[in-house]
Design a protein around this motif. Structure first.
Motif, mmCIF file in Angstrom:
data_model
loop_
_atom_site.group_PDB
_atom_site.id
_atom_site.type_symbol
_atom_site.label_atom_id
_atom_site.label_comp_id
_atom_site.label_asym_id
_atom_site.label_seq_id
_atom_site.Cartn_x
_atom_site.Cartn_y
_atom_site.Cartn_z
ATOM 1 N N THR A 417 0.825 -1.216 0.000
ATOM 2 C CA THR A 417 0.000 0.000 0.000
ATOM 3 C C THR A 417 0.853 1.259 0.000
ATOM 4 O OG1 THR A 417 -1.696 -1.207 1.234
ATOM 5 C CG2 THR A 417 -1.881 1.189 1.182
ATOM 6 N N GLU A 418 1.918 1.269 0.794
ATOM 7 C CA GLU A 418 2.768 2.454 0.862
ATOM 8 C C GLU A 418 3.449 2.759 -0.468
ATOM 9 O OE1 GLU A 418 5.524 2.359 4.084
ATOM 10 O OE2 GLU A 418 3.997 2.889 5.574
ATOM 11 N N ALA A 419 3.518 1.768 -1.328
ATOM 12 C CA ALA A 419 4.144 1.981 -2.639
ATOM 13 C C ALA A 419 3.306 2.882 -3.540
ATOM 14 C CB ALA A 419 4.386 0.634 -3.323
ATOM 15 N N VAL A 420 1.999 3.020 -3.242
ATOM 16 C CA VAL A 420 1.134 3.798 -4.138
ATOM 17 C C VAL A 420 0.546 5.053 -3.482
ATOM 18 C CG1 VAL A 420 0.531 1.752 -5.494
ATOM 19 C CG2 VAL A 420 -0.950 2.452 -3.600
ATOM 20 N N ILE A 421 0.491 5.110 -2.155
ATOM 21 C CA ILE A 421 -0.142 6.271 -1.517
ATOM 22 C C ILE A 421 0.845 7.427 -1.394
ATOM 23 C CG2 ILE A 421 -1.815 4.880 -0.245
ATOM 24 C CD1 ILE A 421 -0.066 5.152 2.234
ATOM 25 N N LYS A 422 0.307 8.615 -1.136
ATOM 26 C CA LYS A 422 1.144 9.809 -0.997
ATOM 27 C C LYS A 422 1.973 9.739 0.285
ATOM 28 C CE LYS A 422 -2.703 12.045 -1.571
ATOM 29 N NZ LYS A 422 -3.776 13.069 -1.662
ATOM 30 N N PRO A 423 3.152 10.331 0.288
ATOM 31 C CA PRO A 423 4.066 10.230 1.443
ATOM 32 C C PRO A 423 3.471 10.758 2.744
ATOM 33 C CG PRO A 423 5.212 11.121 -0.463
ATOM 34 C CD PRO A 423 3.762 11.074 -0.835
ATOM 35 N N GLU A 424 2.603 11.766 2.649
ATOM 36 C CA GLU A 424 2.073 12.381 3.876
ATOM 37 C C GLU A 424 0.886 11.626 4.471
ATOM 38 O OE1 GLU A 424 0.046 14.522 0.364
ATOM 39 O OE2 GLU A 424 2.009 13.644 0.859
ATOM 40 N N VAL A 425 0.402 10.598 3.796
ATOM 41 C CA VAL A 425 -0.795 9.885 4.248
ATOM 42 C C VAL A 425 -0.487 9.005 5.460
ATOM 43 C CG1 VAL A 425 -2.486 8.109 3.609
ATOM 44 C CG2 VAL A 425 -1.922 9.943 2.010
ATOM 45 N N ILE A 426 -1.360 9.081 6.462
ATOM 46 C CA ILE A 426 -1.218 8.263 7.672
ATOM 47 C C ILE A 426 -1.676 6.842 7.387
ATOM 48 C CG2 ILE A 426 -2.133 7.926 10.017
ATOM 49 C CD1 ILE A 426 -2.303 10.999 10.172
ATOM 50 N N TYR A 427 -0.934 5.882 7.955
ATOM 51 C CA TYR A 427 -1.269 4.469 7.795
ATOM 52 C C TYR A 427 -1.615 3.925 9.181
ATOM 53 C CZ TYR A 427 -0.929 -0.340 6.001
ATOM 54 O OH TYR A 427 -1.200 -1.632 5.610
ATOM 55 N N ALA A 428 -2.846 3.420 9.341
ATOM 56 C CA ALA A 428 -3.309 2.913 10.637
ATOM 57 C C ALA A 428 -3.622 1.433 10.536
ATOM 58 C CB ALA A 428 -4.552 3.676 11.080
ATOM 59 N N SER A 429 -3.288 0.715 11.579
ATOM 60 C CA SER A 429 -3.604 -0.715 11.638
ATOM 61 C C SER A 429 -4.675 -0.963 12.691
ATOM 62 C CB SER A 429 -2.362 -1.540 11.987
ATOM 63 O OG SER A 429 -2.703 -2.907 12.126
ATOM 64 N N ASN A 430 -5.682 -1.739 12.307
ATOM 65 C CA ASN A 430 -6.737 -2.119 13.244
ATOM 66 C C ASN A 430 -6.367 -3.427 13.941
ATOM 67 O OD1 ASN A 430 -9.404 -2.186 14.482
ATOM 68 N ND2 ASN A 430 -9.857 -3.834 13.056
ATOM 69 N N THR A 431 -5.178 -3.507 14.476
ATOM 70 C CA THR A 431 -4.767 -4.703 15.204
ATOM 71 C C THR A 431 -5.298 -4.658 16.630
ATOM 72 O OG1 THR A 431 -2.879 -6.024 15.928
ATOM 73 C CG2 THR A 431 -2.581 -3.641 15.890
ATOM 74 N N SER A 432 -5.560 -5.817 17.202
ATOM 75 C CA SER A 432 -6.042 -5.874 18.577
ATOM 76 C C SER A 432 -4.992 -6.413 19.540
ATOM 77 C CB SER A 432 -7.298 -6.748 18.673
ATOM 78 O OG SER A 432 -7.032 -8.050 18.202
ATOM 79 N N THR A 433 -3.920 -6.989 18.995
ATOM 80 C CA THR A 433 -2.927 -7.608 19.884
ATOM 81 C C THR A 433 -1.477 -7.333 19.499
ATOM 82 O OG1 THR A 433 -3.037 -9.658 18.586
ATOM 83 C CG2 THR A 433 -4.476 -9.510 20.509
ATOM 84 N N ILE A 434 -1.165 -7.208 18.209
ATOM 85 C CA ILE A 434 0.232 -7.089 17.778
ATOM 86 C C ILE A 434 0.737 -5.670 18.036
ATOM 87 C CG2 ILE A 434 1.851 -7.397 15.861
ATOM 88 C CD1 ILE A 434 -0.308 -9.116 14.488
ATOM 89 N N PRO A 435 1.861 -5.508 18.724
ATOM 90 C CA PRO A 435 2.382 -4.162 19.010
ATOM 91 C C PRO A 435 2.552 -3.320 17.746
ATOM 92 C CG PRO A 435 3.562 -5.797 20.292
ATOM 93 C CD PRO A 435 2.687 -6.560 19.349
ATOM 94 N N ILE A 436 2.157 -2.070 17.829
ATOM 95 C CA ILE A 436 2.244 -1.153 16.690
ATOM 96 C C ILE A 436 3.694 -0.921 16.285
ATOM 97 C CG2 ILE A 436 1.897 1.270 16.037
ATOM 98 C CD1 ILE A 436 -0.583 -0.510 15.775
ATOM 99 N N SER A 437 4.579 -0.825 17.258
ATOM 100 C CA SER A 437 5.995 -0.603 16.941
ATOM 101 C C SER A 437 6.573 -1.772 16.148
ATOM 102 C CB SER A 437 6.797 -0.393 18.226
ATOM 103 O OG SER A 437 6.328 0.743 18.920
ATOM 104 N N THR A 438 6.058 -2.974 16.406
ATOM 105 C CA THR A 438 6.490 -4.153 15.647
ATOM 106 C C THR A 438 5.999 -4.061 14.214
ATOM 107 O OG1 THR A 438 6.470 -5.530 17.633
ATOM 108 C CG2 THR A 438 6.373 -6.673 15.524
#
Length: 713
Positions: A417-438
């Protein structure tokens, strides 16, 4: 007067106009209500006044009482009672004057605002789709205290009064007219004031129905509440209320008592009855907890109070949602409802279309229930654009990934996804358990990477955990909170860690329930006690919903399991692999799920874990709650949470923690800090170190002494 404008026109009609200073809405508090009483006295005692119109200079009529005033109320019970009786005397002065009084309800009239309108002889309401009236005090732990219970009772009868008040029903103009709570509707284009004046001039002298000698409360023909079926109805209502609240909500019990006792006497004595029950309610700790948590804390969070300072609001137009399963489809739906265009991407167009179909089913259900129209639903669904191509995401302002909970899959999707979106766009993950930093390690811009943990079902659950990774910038956090408030969800900020806050803490509730089952405590007792203490569902039922196989997968990836949790992992493994009971999805868990029939607890548990007889219900309930409370404090202590208010908000909205306690942190003060400390020591001695309080919490309790540990009120 600062808040109430008073004037008399050439026809002798007095206008009492609510226009509270320095407030976007009209609210009732000590200052505004005193000015209102002064205006009422002027109008009713002035012989030149022929009629009275009570109106508003703001968009809405009156939005109700100032809950911060009630929360911080420090006068005595006697002073509170006298304040209420003064309110009743002023309202009765309005009713007994014989001068026609009209309320022109131009917008919302809620709580005390509606109670003022009910004391008028005639009510005209603007028929606008957003306009509502209702006695909504029960939703914040109170109940109507300015005559609402007794006037509703005399207008609607007991059955509807109980339903509307205890459920805090908000009625549209059409519903209000049908129930005769308002007498006339007008269109937004009509002159509501002219209609009010016309009615006054046609009715120079009036009297309230309940001031007629022959008046009786609807449903009680002899007026004393002894007609066959009436007492039985109140008894059944009381039993049903207890079944729902388990006695944890004193305001509901007091509503029923005020209505019952008020039905057997005249209006003036009935208003005194209401005042006494209101005072009892206001001074209950449950009431303070509910007001603080559900109105102050949650209200502030919903307005984005957690947003870092110094960042301009971010306006979103188009977002991308990756994964069209139940979570992704739900996120797409609530975003579309907020007016955003949504690219709903899945591995196939067919899968993406199914995700849009989920939104369509929700809307169709609303149409069938009369809560929406085909036109409104179609407009929402048009915002959702199904896709199988990553290139369709290139113009999105925000990306929310909601694919299966697998780290490798999420990493692959991130890079793609990051290969096509604009550099300034925020990327959010709807994870419930996996650490975001990971997960952010797979991103080329970890400062733009954040977690947005939604809850299922997304369209109904109000909470969103906004999870900050080690490299997430404040700018990204601020923008993420703007999105969450845009879609009308309630954000809490959580720092990174396995399970974050809600998943981690809720796991303690589930773990304790399963452990008690293995100790021989009957499963029905565990489940029923959980509901009795105020949890919406028992730990065994929710384990079946989550699925024990998934719980095992999560536990197997957690290197920080305690000895207690490792033993529990073995137990769950046995239940899944030996007894073949992974959960609801497979039709076999702690419960049986027969097709077309109601679920029931599997009968063989007593053979596998022989039942004991000497269990203590209070201990069962406290184990379930203490497990969550102690771990929540550890989240605060370790920095997973920054603020105890976020713990209370998250526990109520995300975990279903009993609202009457105020939430996980307020719970310590709810039962008393010293008692909490002493009981935790008993549990630790009996059941293990998981109930041992951290030294910092023991120190905090010691320092607080007889005062509250967290909040003043």
């Amino acid at each position: 007067m600062q808040h109430i404008k008073y004037s008399i026109d050439t026809d002798g009609v007095a206008f009492i106009t609510w226009d509270v200073a320095n407030s976007p809405v009209n609210i009732m508090n000590e200052a505004t209500i005193m000015e209102f009483f002064t205006a009422v006295d002027k109008a009713t005692t002035d012989d030149s006044v022929n009629g009275i119109i009570i109106n508003s200079a703001k968009r809405d009529f009156i939005s109700g009482g100032d809950l911060k005033w009630f929360l911080n109320y420090e006068e005595s019970k006697e002073a509170c009672f006298e304040m209420l009786m003064k309110t009743h005397r002023s309202m009765r002065q309005l009713e007994l004057s014989t001068k026609p009084v009209v309320a022109t309800i131009n917008g919302l009239a809620l709580g005390g605002g509606l109670e003022i309108a009910l004391a008028c002889n005639y009510r005209i309401m603007t028929n606008h789709p957003k306009n509502r009236i209702g006695l909504v005090e029960c939703s914040v732990g109170l109940f109507p205290g300015a005559g609402g219970t007794q006037r509703f009772l005399r207008m609607l009868g007991a059955r509807k009064s109980i339903e509307y008040i205890t459920q805090s029903r908000k009625l549209t103009a059409e519903q209000a007219l049908k129930d005769k709570l308002v007498n006339e509707l007008c269109s937004p284009e009509e002159d509501i004031t002219a209609l009010a004046k016309a009615w006054i001039l046609k009715h120079p002298e009036v009297k309230q129905p309940w001031d007629e000698k022959r008046f009786v409360v609807p449903g009680t023909p002899n007026g004393i509440g002894q007609v066959s079926g009436v007492n039985e109805f109140y008894s059944v209502s009381n039993a049903m209320a207890y079944k729902t609240t388990h006695g944890n909500m004193p305001n509901i019990k007091n509503v029923l008592s005020a209505l019952y006792h008020g039905s057997s006497t005249g209006i003036d004595k009935a208003l005194e009855v209401e005042a006494r029950y209101f005072v009892d309610t206001l001074f209950r700790k449950e009431t303070k907890n509910i007001i603080r948590a559900s109105f102050i804390f949650i209200g502030d969070a919903a307005r984005g109070k957690a947003k870092p300072k110094g960042f301009e609001p971010v306006s979103y137009q188009k977002i991308g949602v990756l994964g069209a399963g139940m979570m992704g489809a739900g996120i797409a739906y609530v975003s579309a409802k907020a007016g955003l265009d949504v690219v709903l991407k899945d591995v196939s167009l067919e899968g993406a279309e199914r995700g849009k179909g989920y939104a369509s089913k929700i809307e169709q259900s609303k149409i069938e229930k009369g809560r929406s129209t085909q036109e409104k639903s179609s407009a929402i669904l048009e915002h959702i654009i199904p896709s199988e191509s990553v290139n369709d995401l290139k113009d999105c302002d925000l990306i929310i990934e909601a694919v299966f909970e697998n780290e490798q899959l999420k990493n692959t999707v991130t890079k793609e996804t990051e290969a096509v979106i604009k550099p300034e766009v925020i990327y959010a993950s709807n994870t419930s358990t996996i650490p975001i930093s990971t997960l952010a390690k797979a991103s080329s811009k970890p400062d733009k990477f954040i977690g947005l943990h939604f809850f299922s079902p997304v369209d109904k659950m109000p909470l969103v955990e906004v999870i900050v990774g080690k490299e997430t910038s404040d700018e990204t956090l601020a923008a993420a909170i703007d999105y969450v408030t845009k879609i009308r969800k309630v954000p809490i900020v959580v720092n990174d860690g396995r399970g974050f806050f809600t998943s981690r803490v809720f796991g303690k509730f589930v773990n304790e329930g399963i452990t008690m089952l293995t100790e021989g405590i009957p499963p029905a007792v565990i489940e029923n006690v959980a509901k009795k203490i105020g949890m919406p569902v028992g730990p065994l039922a929710i384990s079946d919903e989550v699925n024990l196989k998934l719980m095992l997968d999560i536990m197997s990836e957690d290197p920080s399991l305690t000895d207690f949790e490792k033993e529990l992992e073995k137990t769950i493994s046995t239940i899944v692999h030996t007894h073949k009971r992974p959960g609801k999805k497979e039709g076999r868990g702690f419960y049986e799920y027969p097709k077309g029939a109601k679920k029931y607890i599997w009968e063989e548990w007593s053979r596998i874990y022989p039942t004991v007889e000497d269990y203590d219900e209070e201990e069962i309930g406290r184990r379930l709650l203490f497990a969550m409370v102690i771990d929540s404090y550890k989240c605060l202590d370790s920095g997973v949470l920054n603020d105890p208010r976020d713990a209370d908000i998250g526990s109520i909205l995300g975990l279903g923690f009993p609202v009457h306690t105020g939430g996980v942190m307020s719970y310590i003060d709810y039962i008393g800090a010293q008692e909490f400390r002493d009981y935790a020591a008993i549990l630790a001695n009996k059941h293990g170190e998981r109930f041992q309080l951290p030294a910092s919490l023991l120190e905090r309790i010691e320092k607080a002494g007889s005062q509250r540990v967290y909040y003043k009120n």
